[in-house]
Scaffold this active site. Structure first.
Site, PDB file in Angstrom:
ATOM      1  N   HIS A   1      75.506  34.312  31.801  1.00 48.16           N
ATOM      2  CA  HIS A   1      75.839  35.127  30.626  1.00 48.16           C
ATOM      3  C   HIS A   1      75.834  36.626  30.941  1.00 48.16           C
ATOM      4  O   HIS A   1      75.658  37.446  30.053  1.00 48.16           O
ATOM      5  CB  HIS A   1      74.872  34.816  29.483  1.00 48.16           C
ATOM      6  CG  HIS A   1      74.939  33.379  29.054  1.00 48.16           C
ATOM      7  ND1 HIS A   1      76.020  32.862  28.381  1.00 48.16           N
ATOM      8  CD2 HIS A   1      74.089  32.352  29.260  1.00 48.16           C
ATOM      9  CE1 HIS A   1      75.818  31.567  28.165  1.00 48.16           C
ATOM     10  NE2 HIS A   1      74.653  31.233  28.700  1.00 48.16           N
TER      11      HIS A   1
ATOM     12  N   CYS B   1      29.201  39.875  40.996  1.00 44.15           N
ATOM     13  CA  CYS B   1      27.794  40.158  41.303  1.00 44.15           C
ATOM     14  C   CYS B   1      27.609  40.313  42.803  1.00 44.15           C
ATOM     15  O   CYS B   1      28.380  39.775  43.598  1.00 44.15           O
ATOM     16  CB  CYS B   1      26.901  39.012  40.850  1.00 44.15           C
ATOM     17  SG  CYS B   1      26.940  38.734  39.090  1.00 44.15           S
TER      18      CYS B   1
ATOM     19  N   LYS C   1      45.460  50.986  36.836  1.00 43.03           N
ATOM     20  CA  LYS C   1      44.943  49.617  36.690  1.00 43.03           C
ATOM     21  C   LYS C   1      44.799  49.258  35.220  1.00 43.03           C
ATOM     22  O   LYS C   1      45.095  48.158  34.801  1.00 43.03           O
ATOM     23  CB  LYS C   1      43.600  49.492  37.412  1.00 43.03           C
ATOM     24  CG  LYS C   1      42.961  48.107  37.342  1.00 43.03           C
ATOM     25  CD  LYS C   1      43.777  47.098  38.120  1.00 43.03           C
ATOM     26  CE  LYS C   1      43.304  45.682  37.952  1.00 43.03           C
ATOM     27  NZ  LYS C   1      44.365  44.706  38.303  1.00 43.03           N
TER      28      LYS C   1
ATOM     29  N   GLU D   1      56.628  46.376  41.187  1.00 45.59           N
ATOM     30  CA  GLU D   1      55.552  47.357  41.088  1.00 45.59           C
ATOM     31  C   GLU D   1      54.960  47.749  42.435  1.00 45.59           C
ATOM     32  O   GLU D   1      54.524  48.885  42.593  1.00 45.59           O
ATOM     33  CB  GLU D   1      54.455  46.927  40.098  1.00 45.59           C
ATOM     34  CG  GLU D   1      53.569  45.791  40.529  1.00 45.59           C
ATOM     35  CD  GLU D   1      52.465  45.494  39.505  1.00 45.59           C
ATOM     36  OE1 GLU D   1      52.107  44.325  39.363  1.00 45.59           O
ATOM     37  OE2 GLU D   1      51.972  46.439  38.855  1.00 45.59           O
TER      38      GLU D   1
ATOM     39  N   ARG E   1      32.544  46.367  44.485  1.00 43.63           N
ATOM     40  CA  ARG E   1      32.827  45.034  43.951  1.00 43.63           C
ATOM     41  C   ARG E   1      32.920  45.042  42.425  1.00 43.63           C
ATOM     42  O   ARG E   1      33.391  44.072  41.832  1.00 43.63           O
ATOM     43  CB  ARG E   1      31.699  44.054  44.362  1.00 43.63           C
ATOM     44  CG  ARG E   1      31.641  43.779  45.846  1.00 43.63           C
ATOM     45  CD  ARG E   1      30.286  43.201  46.238  1.00 43.63           C
ATOM     46  NE  ARG E   1      30.058  41.861  45.735  1.00 43.63           N
ATOM     47  CZ  ARG E   1      30.268  40.746  46.410  1.00 43.63           C
ATOM     48  NH1 ARG E   1      30.743  40.812  47.632  1.00 43.63           N
ATOM     49  NH2 ARG E   1      30.003  39.567  45.898  1.00 43.63           N
TER      50      ARG E   1
ATOM     51  N   TRP F   1      27.832  41.575  37.464  1.00 47.25           N
ATOM     52  CA  TRP F   1      29.124  41.581  36.781  1.00 47.25           C
ATOM     53  C   TRP F   1      28.978  40.431  35.789  1.00 47.25           C
ATOM     54  O   TRP F   1      28.983  39.267  36.174  1.00 47.25           O
ATOM     55  CB  TRP F   1      30.235  41.348  37.799  1.00 47.25           C
ATOM     56  CG  TRP F   1      31.561  40.972  37.208  1.00 47.25           C
ATOM     57  CD1 TRP F   1      32.019  39.707  36.983  1.00 47.25           C
ATOM     58  CD2 TRP F   1      32.604  41.848  36.794  1.00 47.25           C
ATOM     59  NE1 TRP F   1      33.274  39.758  36.447  1.00 47.25           N
ATOM     60  CE2 TRP F   1      33.668  41.050  36.322  1.00 47.25           C
ATOM     61  CE3 TRP F   1      32.745  43.243  36.769  1.00 47.25           C
ATOM     62  CZ2 TRP F   1      34.849  41.604  35.835  1.00 47.25           C
ATOM     63  CZ3 TRP F   1      33.931  43.767  36.289  1.00 47.25           C
ATOM     64  CH2 TRP F   1      34.958  42.952  35.826  1.00 47.25           C
TER      65      TRP F   1
ATOM     66  N   LYS G   1      55.805  41.653  40.019  1.00 48.06           N
ATOM     67  CA  LYS G   1      54.975  41.917  41.208  1.00 48.06           C
ATOM     68  C   LYS G   1      55.779  42.667  42.255  1.00 48.06           C
ATOM     69  O   LYS G   1      55.318  43.645  42.825  1.00 48.06           O
ATOM     70  CB  LYS G   1      54.502  40.610  41.853  1.00 48.06           C
ATOM     71  CG  LYS G   1      53.276  39.899  41.413  1.00 48.06           C
ATOM     72  CD  LYS G   1      51.990  40.601  41.283  1.00 48.06           C
ATOM     73  CE  LYS G   1      51.953  41.544  40.117  1.00 48.06           C
ATOM     74  NZ  LYS G   1      51.261  41.122  38.931  1.00 48.06           N
TER      75      LYS G   1
ATOM     76  N   ASN H   1      23.983  35.248  42.672  1.00 49.58           N
ATOM     77  CA  ASN H   1      25.428  35.471  42.502  1.00 49.58           C
ATOM     78  C   ASN H   1      26.069  34.094  42.420  1.00 49.58           C
ATOM     79  O   ASN H   1      25.875  33.272  43.327  1.00 49.58           O
ATOM     80  CB  ASN H   1      25.967  36.261  43.713  1.00 49.58           C
ATOM     81  CG  ASN H   1      27.477  36.393  43.674  1.00 49.58           C
ATOM     82  OD1 ASN H   1      28.101  36.291  42.603  1.00 49.58           O
ATOM     83  ND2 ASN H   1      28.076  36.619  44.820  1.00 49.58           N
ATOM     84  N   GLY H   2      26.799  33.815  41.351  1.00 55.07           N
ATOM     85  CA  GLY H   2      27.437  32.506  41.195  1.00 55.07           C
ATOM     86  C   GLY H   2      27.343  32.052  39.747  1.00 55.07           C
ATOM     87  O   GLY H   2      27.018  32.853  38.858  1.00 55.07           O
TER      88      GLY H   2
ATOM     89  N   GLU I   1      57.122  37.137  36.266  1.00 54.39           N
ATOM     90  CA  GLU I   1      55.937  37.669  36.947  1.00 54.39           C
ATOM     91  C   GLU I   1      56.250  37.972  38.418  1.00 54.39           C
ATOM     92  O   GLU I   1      55.790  38.983  38.958  1.00 54.39           O
ATOM     93  CB  GLU I   1      54.771  36.679  36.802  1.00 54.39           C
ATOM     94  CG  GLU I   1      53.492  37.034  37.537  1.00 54.39           C
ATOM     95  CD  GLU I   1      52.870  38.371  37.132  1.00 54.39           C
ATOM     96  OE1 GLU I   1      53.315  38.990  36.152  1.00 54.39           O
ATOM     97  OE2 GLU I   1      51.956  38.818  37.846  1.00 54.39           O
TER      98      GLU I   1
HETATM   99  O1  M6R Z   1      44.261  44.695  31.469  1.00 56.28           O
HETATM  100  P1  M6R Z   1      45.496  44.075  30.872  1.00 56.28           P
HETATM  101  O2  M6R Z   1      45.691  42.657  31.265  1.00 56.28           O
HETATM  102  O3  M6R Z   1      45.597  44.274  29.404  1.00 56.28           O
HETATM  103  O4  M6R Z   1      46.700  44.910  31.527  1.00 56.28           O
HETATM  104  C1  M6R Z   1      48.007  44.710  31.124  1.00 56.28           C
HETATM  105  C2  M6R Z   1      48.989  45.303  32.102  1.00 56.28           C
HETATM  106  O5  M6R Z   1      48.834  46.674  32.194  1.00 56.28           O
HETATM  107  C3  M6R Z   1      48.840  44.683  33.491  1.00 56.28           C
HETATM  108  O6  M6R Z   1      48.933  43.302  33.441  1.00 56.28           O
HETATM  109  C4  M6R Z   1      49.932  45.204  34.457  1.00 56.28           C
HETATM  110  O7  M6R Z   1      51.172  44.773  34.035  1.00 56.28           O
HETATM  111  C5  M6R Z   1      49.609  44.714  35.864  1.00 56.28           C
HETATM  112  N1  M6R Z   1      49.076  45.768  36.652  1.00 56.28           N
HETATM  113  C6  M6R Z   1      50.781  44.173  36.588  1.00 56.28           C
HETATM  114  O8  M6R Z   1      50.419  43.711  37.853  1.00 56.28           O
END
Ligand code: M6R
Length: 614
Positions: free
Chosen positions: A510, A2, A609, A494, A27, A72, A491, A96-97, A487
């Site tokens: 292994h 928000c 995204k 990507e 935002r 939001w 990160k 907002n909050g 993870e």
């Molecule tokens: O919106 P979602 O959580 O369903 O998205 C899933 C993946 O596309 C998402 O987590 C993607 O792996 C990330 N961009 C990685 O940082």
């Protein structure tokens, strides 16, 4: 997230408010509204974009004072009724909050004769203000001045807020206040602006005053007076903003990803705010549509997710099995939807998706429901597709995530999974009140622990710089730290385009050990816990192959530095919670590596995204 705006000056307020709201669009929002005060309050609200709001405004709205809001959604659907400003007779408020105790306040206000129109937490603020100002729902004459009513109201609120208030019988006056939500005042020439961030009024003035927690400000006649929580006047400094608009949108951070990494200290707090009682060792998830009886008889949990959300799901598996004693499987949406799952007994499906729009996750959940499974979603986006196709929704409340790389959405998904697992564990009698109190006490400290990591990020940046030329990276961890290793690798690959693999530390021997050379950094998540000694053995195996070891370890661990090349420290917390802190370290490592390599951090190549196609 928000955003609020306010204007007090001599020009027509409506166009200025609209323009200010447009500057907050980045935002993220789902609805918007403004309220302008002339001889009475004129309010206009709609779902959709600011241009949609603009299109419903009549020509020439009179009034040189007004407030506005981009919403939001967190409480209640994204619709016109729930959008701000909220009114109680001649009082209008934007907020907002999150008001954590709004249900209790709402109940009392309904008892006092107030009628609620929206599902929001904000509407309680409007009615409380009215009740203090007029002495009750049928009060006609003022019992105090507006600032007193605001101060009395704020004392009753638990949670976070940045608010702007107008009152029909106080023309020319706006009151603003904040606690744990950003709020800034812009000082113009005979006009004053208020907003959640400076971008909204930067085209009018660069002279700003940052409102601090528990402060209230009175804006009228082209000037602003500040007061502390006890009503004492406060002298504030004016700062000149030198950023350009683009930098200001990122709050001065070079990238949205870095901003979002920093927001985690507050976003994880927002996720659990009002939902945990560490005194009683309980979790309150009223939005969960499952009876205690169903939770007791649950035979299996099926988690469905993709990418980062799938990694969060793997953490969930360890938690549901260890804490609640429920067998848990974790599948990617793309595999589950074309599989032949065996569904027998009482199976609960949990879909985890930041966007709520990932095509594979949606299709897989539809499949699971067609087998008769009850399904809940953990998502960040109110009103997203998944929320309309599911039995219960748990919102992560992370605020919009703009960087393609998921950061704050991941840690807030983890927080939600901890709460859910703990709730199930208590209902199934698998966890004592004492153990759950200890876990929740530690959970409450996580925002401060994250802040400590952020304050010390220079060490992580230096480490990233040192190994930014590596061609391959490995990430290893055991138990709950195994998904965090996955993870960390995701990160890094990507956003920095370095080939990276995450492994369960015990699996290296292994096969993958064959790939290690003296040029391969191996990030070992070696926080204290029941697998710590085993991790030390794995680290020694790696060192014996001459690879470089970067350990993520606890602050008080003096042993680890004997075996590794670099140590990245996290505060000591409950063993189960350390994955949240390690994730923040790995996000920063990926970020600074990508920065060093000059990559397009917020929009990495080939990625979107939200993956709304198969
Ligand atoms: O919106 P979602 O959580 O369903 O998205 C899933 C993946 O596309 C998402 O987590 C993607 O792996 C990330 N961009 C990685 O940082």
């Amino acid at each position: 997230m928000c955003g609020i705006v306010g204007y007090v000056g001599e020009k027509p307020a409506a166009p200025i408010l609209i323009d200010s709201l447009k500057k907050l669009e980045y935002r993220g929002y789902d609805s918007a509204g403004i309220c302008v005060l002339n001889d009475s309050l004129k309010t206009y609200k709609t779902t959709g974009k600011i241009v949609d709001l603009e299109s419903i405004l009549p020509q020439g709205i009179e009034g040189t004072i007004g407030i506005g809001h981009t919403r939001w959604a967190t409480h209640g659907k994204p619709n016109t009724v729930n959008s701000h400003p909220h009114l109680s007779r001649d009082i209008a408020v934007v907020h907002n909050g999150i008001i954590e105790n709004y249900l209790e306040l709402k109940e009392n206000l309904i008892g006092d004769g107030y009628i609620f129109k929206s599902e929001t937490d904000t509407e309680v603020i409007a009615h409380l203000l009215h009740s203090h100002l007029y002495g009750g729902s049928d009060g006609q004459s003022k019992k105090c001045d507006l600032i007193t009513a605001v101060q009395k109201t704020l004392r009753m609120l638990e949670g976070s807020y940045a608010i702007a208030v107008l009152c029909g019988s106080e023309p020319g006056l706006m009151i603003i206040a904040r606690k744990d939500s950003p709020l800034v005042v812009g000082i113009g020439d005979g006009e004053i602006f208020a907003a959640s961030d400076v971008t909204s009024f930067l085209q009018h003035t660069r002279n700003v005053v940052f409102v601090d927690d528990n402060e209230v400000a009175l804006i009228r006649n082209g000037s602003v007076e500040f007061f502390d929580a006890d009503g004492n006047p406060v002298t504030k400094e004016t700062t000149k903003i030198e950023w350009d608009i683009e930098a200001a949108e990122k709050a001065g951070y070079e990238h949205f990803m870095l901003k979002e990494i920093h927001e985690q200290a507050s976003s994880v707090h927002d996720t659990f705010a009002g939902k945990i009682s560490e005194m009683e060792g309980t979790v309150i998830l009223d939005e969960l549509n499952i009876s205690d009886e169903q939770i007791r008889h649950m035979s299996r949990i099926e988690i469905i997710a993709c990418g980062t959300s799938w990694n969060a799901g793997l953490v969930g598996k360890y938690l549901f099995e260890q804490l609640a004693g429920i067998h848990t499987d974790v599948d990617t949406g793309s595999e589950f939807r074309y599989g032949y799952p065996v569904v027998c007994g009482e199976v609960l499906t949990i879909a985890i998706t930041q966007s709520g729009e990932t095509a594979d996750t949606l299709a897989a959940v539809r499949g699971a429901r067609s087998y008769g499974c009850q399904a809940i979603a953990i998502t960040n986006v109110v009103g997203s597709t998944i929320t309309r196709e599911i039995d219960s929704v748990l919102y992560t409340r992370a605020g919009p995530e703009i960087g393609v790389a998921a950061t704050k959405s991941f840690t807030t998904q983890l927080i939600t999974l901890y709460m859910l697992a703990l709730k199930f564990a208590r209902i199934r009698g698998k966890m004592s009140a004492e153990d759950s109190k200890n876990l929740l006490v530690a959970l409450k400290k996580i925002p401060a622990d994250i802040q400590k990591i952020l304050n010390n990020k220079a060490v992580i940046q230096e480490c990233a710089r040192q190994f930014a030329d590596a061609e391959d990276y490995f990430f290893i961890g055991r138990h709950l730290n195994y998904p965090i290793a996955l993870e960390g690798a995701l990160k890094l690959k990507e956003i920095s385009y370095i080939h990276a693999e995450g492994y369960a530390a015990g699996e290296l021997k292994h096969g993958p050990l064959a790939l290690l050379t003296d040029k391969t950094p191996v990030v070992a998540i070696a926080t204290k816990g029941h697998t710590y000694d085993k991790m030390l053995s794995n680290i020694k195996e790696v060192k014996a192959r001459d690879a470089i070891v970067i350990a993520v370890a606890n602050k008080d661990d003096t042993e680890i530095e004997k075996y590794v090349d670099v140590v990245l420290r996290i505060p000591r917390t409950h063993e189960l919670l350390s994955p949240i802190l390690s994730s923040v370290v790995l996000q920063l490592l990926a970020y600074y590596t990508a920065l060093e390599r000059g990559c397009s951090i917020d929009k990495p190549r080939n990625l979107a995204k939200s993956v709304t196609v198969e």
